[in-house]
Design a protein around this motif. Structure first.
Motif, mmCIF file in Angstrom:
data_model
loop_
_atom_site.group_PDB
_atom_site.id
_atom_site.type_symbol
_atom_site.label_atom_id
_atom_site.label_comp_id
_atom_site.label_asym_id
_atom_site.label_seq_id
_atom_site.Cartn_x
_atom_site.Cartn_y
_atom_site.Cartn_z
ATOM 1 N N ARG A 264 -5.027 0.239 -17.820
ATOM 2 C CA ARG A 264 -4.205 0.511 -16.622
ATOM 3 C C ARG A 264 -4.877 0.560 -15.426
ATOM 4 O O ARG A 264 -5.855 1.249 -15.347
ATOM 5 C CB ARG A 264 -3.502 1.708 -16.929
ATOM 6 C CG ARG A 264 -2.525 2.015 -18.094
ATOM 7 C CD ARG A 264 -1.871 3.071 -18.298
ATOM 8 N NE ARG A 264 -2.588 4.456 -18.151
ATOM 9 C CZ ARG A 264 -2.133 5.638 -18.345
ATOM 10 N NH1 ARG A 264 -0.902 5.880 -18.387
ATOM 11 N NH2 ARG A 264 -2.899 6.654 -18.052
ATOM 12 N N LEU A 265 -4.444 -0.154 -14.177
ATOM 13 C CA LEU A 265 -5.072 -0.226 -13.215
ATOM 14 C C LEU A 265 -4.230 0.469 -11.940
ATOM 15 O O LEU A 265 -2.857 -0.242 -11.624
ATOM 16 C CB LEU A 265 -5.496 -1.738 -12.634
ATOM 17 C CG LEU A 265 -6.304 -1.738 -11.419
ATOM 18 C CD1 LEU A 265 -7.662 -0.867 -11.202
ATOM 19 C CD2 LEU A 265 -6.715 -3.293 -11.436
ATOM 20 N N GLY A 266 -4.489 1.463 -11.409
ATOM 21 C CA GLY A 266 -3.493 1.890 -10.481
ATOM 22 C C GLY A 266 -4.141 1.961 -8.952
ATOM 23 O O GLY A 266 -5.337 1.942 -8.707
ATOM 24 N N ILE A 267 -3.042 2.251 -8.146
ATOM 25 C CA ILE A 267 -3.335 2.152 -6.734
ATOM 26 C C ILE A 267 -2.786 3.443 -6.145
ATOM 27 O O ILE A 267 -1.430 3.439 -6.377
ATOM 28 C CB ILE A 267 -3.113 0.832 -5.777
ATOM 29 C CG1 ILE A 267 -3.944 -0.303 -6.533
ATOM 30 C CG2 ILE A 267 -3.294 0.863 -4.477
ATOM 31 C CD1 ILE A 267 -2.860 -1.353 -6.769
ATOM 32 N N TRP A 268 -3.437 4.218 -5.516
ATOM 33 C CA TRP A 268 -2.967 5.574 -4.942
ATOM 34 C C TRP A 268 -3.524 5.623 -3.655
ATOM 35 O O TRP A 268 -4.533 6.317 -3.220
ATOM 36 C CB TRP A 268 -3.169 6.567 -5.753
ATOM 37 C CG TRP A 268 -2.429 7.800 -5.442
ATOM 38 C CD1 TRP A 268 -1.744 8.179 -4.316
ATOM 39 C CD2 TRP A 268 -2.513 9.219 -6.284
ATOM 40 N NE1 TRP A 268 -1.321 9.342 -4.252
ATOM 41 C CE2 TRP A 268 -1.625 10.056 -5.414
ATOM 42 C CE3 TRP A 268 -2.999 9.487 -7.386
ATOM 43 C CZ2 TRP A 268 -1.447 11.453 -5.879
ATOM 44 C CZ3 TRP A 268 -3.003 10.895 -7.803
ATOM 45 C CH2 TRP A 268 -2.190 11.674 -7.108
ATOM 46 N N LYS B 184 1.301 -4.480 -1.588
ATOM 47 C CA LYS B 184 0.541 -5.741 -1.274
ATOM 48 C C LYS B 184 -0.762 -5.922 -2.199
ATOM 49 O O LYS B 184 -1.037 -6.902 -2.715
ATOM 50 C CB LYS B 184 0.046 -6.010 0.159
ATOM 51 C CG LYS B 184 1.286 -6.445 1.035
ATOM 52 C CD LYS B 184 1.046 -6.431 2.444
ATOM 53 C CE LYS B 184 1.921 -7.026 3.445
ATOM 54 N NZ LYS B 184 1.615 -7.034 4.699
ATOM 55 N N MET B 185 -1.520 -4.862 -2.343
ATOM 56 C CA MET B 185 -2.655 -4.862 -3.080
ATOM 57 C C MET B 185 -2.485 -4.817 -4.481
ATOM 58 O O MET B 185 -3.095 -5.590 -5.367
ATOM 59 C CB MET B 185 -3.176 -3.422 -2.820
ATOM 60 C CG MET B 185 -4.707 -3.431 -3.287
ATOM 61 S SD MET B 185 -5.672 -1.849 -3.093
ATOM 62 C CE MET B 185 -5.622 -1.716 -1.208
ATOM 63 N N ALA B 186 -1.042 -4.273 -4.849
ATOM 64 C CA ALA B 186 -0.859 -4.112 -6.327
ATOM 65 C C ALA B 186 -0.660 -5.627 -6.785
ATOM 66 O O ALA B 186 -0.834 -6.308 -7.947
ATOM 67 C CB ALA B 186 0.148 -3.214 -6.474
ATOM 68 N N LEU C 159 -3.737 -7.507 -7.258
ATOM 69 C CA LEU C 159 -4.528 -7.132 -8.237
ATOM 70 C C LEU C 159 -3.619 -7.625 -9.675
ATOM 71 O O LEU C 159 -4.539 -7.867 -10.677
ATOM 72 C CB LEU C 159 -4.712 -5.515 -8.192
ATOM 73 C CG LEU C 159 -5.640 -5.311 -7.240
ATOM 74 C CD1 LEU C 159 -5.831 -3.624 -7.243
ATOM 75 C CD2 LEU C 159 -6.961 -5.766 -7.713
ATOM 76 N N SER C 160 -2.492 -7.680 -9.463
ATOM 77 C CA SER C 160 -1.635 -7.934 -10.811
ATOM 78 C C SER C 160 -2.015 -9.524 -11.101
ATOM 79 O O SER C 160 -1.647 -9.967 -12.248
ATOM 80 C CB SER C 160 -0.314 -8.040 -10.529
ATOM 81 O OG SER C 160 0.089 -8.902 -9.571
ATOM 82 N N GLN C 161 -2.584 -10.456 -10.389
ATOM 83 C CA GLN C 161 -2.984 -11.867 -10.731
ATOM 84 C C GLN C 161 -4.244 -11.618 -11.636
ATOM 85 O O GLN C 161 -4.764 -12.480 -12.457
ATOM 86 C CB GLN C 161 -3.336 -12.378 -9.524
ATOM 87 C CG GLN C 161 -2.374 -12.559 -8.417
ATOM 88 C CD GLN C 161 -1.011 -13.051 -8.984
ATOM 89 O OE1 GLN C 161 -1.079 -14.137 -9.767
ATOM 90 N NE2 GLN C 161 -0.066 -12.383 -8.740
ATOM 91 N N MET C 162 -4.920 -10.247 -11.495
ATOM 92 C CA MET C 162 -6.258 -10.187 -12.567
ATOM 93 C C MET C 162 -6.189 -9.341 -13.435
ATOM 94 O O MET C 162 -7.028 -9.105 -14.454
ATOM 95 C CB MET C 162 -7.370 -10.173 -11.782
ATOM 96 C CG MET C 162 -7.475 -8.896 -10.807
ATOM 97 S SD MET C 162 -8.871 -8.397 -10.039
ATOM 98 C CE MET C 162 -9.321 -6.835 -10.631
#
Length: 131
Positions: free
Chosen positions: A61-65, A76-78, A81-84
């Motif tokens: 799991r990769l989170g942005i906070w 936008k960042m998520a 990042l969802s492309q990778m």
């Protein structure tokens, strides 16, 4: 160099959470892996390093906070990042991550992980068949 990543904490090796600053990374790193971005953006130079880190450390799991005033930047960042990574999520909160205690951090992260970017995309509707 601007392409070096710093990751703090190892208790929950399955989750990496990107945050804006070092203090937030320390607080989040007490429970998950926290990585300070040193700001609210992510450079193209650092994306391959994050991807490699996620693969080498089996990050599920990769989170942005980001801070509350950076909601649009978080989304936008998520998306980027969802492309990778298959399981990217955004934690939205009223305060900066560094302002929360341990219990609140767990609660905010765990309630956010169910809404990964891939799940947030609109479902494709089946074509209607008329008889």
């Amino acid at each position: 160099s601007s392409d070096i990543i710093h990751v703090l904490g190892m208790e929950n090796k399955n989750t990496l959470i990107l945050v804006e600053d070092f203090l937030s990374a320390i607080k989040v790193g007490r429970l998950y892996q926290g990585m300070p971005l040193w700001g609210s953006t992510i450079s193209a130079k650092i994306l391959p390093r994050i991807r490699a880190y996620c693969i080498m450390n089996n990050i599920g799991r990769l989170g942005i906070w980001l801070d509350p005033d950076k909601k649009l930047e978080s989304i936008k960042m998520a998306l980027r990042l969802s492309q990778m990574h298959p399981a990217v999520f955004v934690v939205q909160s009223a305060l900066d991550p560094k302002e929360y205690g341990t219990d609140a951090i767990v609660q905010l992260v765990e309630q956010s992980t169910g809404d990964t970017i891939n799940k947030l995309e609109p479902e494709k509707k089946s074509p209607r068949i008329e008889v």
